[in-house]
Design an enzyme around this catalytic site. Sequence first.
Site, mmCIF file in Angstrom:
data_model
loop_
_atom_site.group_PDB
_atom_site.id
_atom_site.type_symbol
_atom_site.label_atom_id
_atom_site.label_comp_id
_atom_site.label_asym_id
_atom_site.label_seq_id
_atom_site.Cartn_x
_atom_site.Cartn_y
_atom_site.Cartn_z
ATOM 1 N N VAL A 161 0.916 -1.141 0.000
ATOM 2 C CA VAL A 161 0.000 0.000 0.000
ATOM 3 C C VAL A 161 0.956 1.191 0.000
ATOM 4 O O VAL A 161 1.490 1.575 1.030
ATOM 5 C CB VAL A 161 -0.948 0.004 1.221
ATOM 6 N N PRO A 162 1.213 1.753 -1.189
ATOM 7 C CA PRO A 162 2.386 2.609 -1.408
ATOM 8 C C PRO A 162 2.307 4.019 -0.822
ATOM 9 O O PRO A 162 2.249 5.015 -1.542
ATOM 10 C CB PRO A 162 2.495 2.632 -2.930
ATOM 11 N N CYS A 163 2.381 4.102 0.478
ATOM 12 C CA CYS A 163 2.356 5.413 1.136
ATOM 13 C C CYS A 163 3.634 6.204 0.874
ATOM 14 O O CYS A 163 3.655 7.420 1.059
ATOM 15 C CB CYS A 163 2.081 5.278 2.628
ATOM 16 N N HIS A 164 4.682 5.533 0.409
ATOM 17 C CA HIS A 164 5.916 6.258 0.057
ATOM 18 C C HIS A 164 5.692 7.185 -1.134
ATOM 19 O O HIS A 164 6.484 8.091 -1.364
ATOM 20 C CB HIS A 164 7.057 5.274 -0.227
#
Length: 177
Positions: free
Chosen positions: A140-143
């Site tokens: 879950v690409p919060c970066h």
Amino acid sequence: MSKETCPVIYWTLLDYKEWHFYIAATEKGLCYMGSQGKPFSETSTWAARRFPGSPLIEDEARMRQYATEIKEYLDGQRQDFVSPQDLIGTPFQLDVWRALCEIPYGSTWSYSDIAEHIGRPSAVRAVGTAIGANPVLITVPCHRVIGKNGSLTGFRGGLEMKKRLLELEQGKVSLTK
């Protein structure tokens, strides 16, 4: 949570090239990804808060499908994840986490962009809090979320990890030794 409803949390250390972090899953799917270089206590503390009473069992074979996908991503060979996830959060958090998954590989959105995307334009701070609670970094690409001014902002895995992930996706570095 009663003993009957306490899911087993399976885990392993993903130790791949210069990457070292713990991953964990329930029978339903990946539920946690730790920070680069952090000790197992980060994972066990998280599990005790989110799944009180659940046993933690090291099981490299059971975690292989998740580790394989993450390694493919770290090698620049995967942009999307297909393995199941077991995400537990409030309805708002789940909306934010779904929005994160809609950020295209190699792109970034601001916190304001996420708030707009979920139809809650005034909830920018709440969006930031929900992103901070994301249990599965990378998948879950919060970066991919940055400040409105383009600056790198907080990331549970640390700003160096965030920078490396963004550079990987933008093709600026090779993480293959």
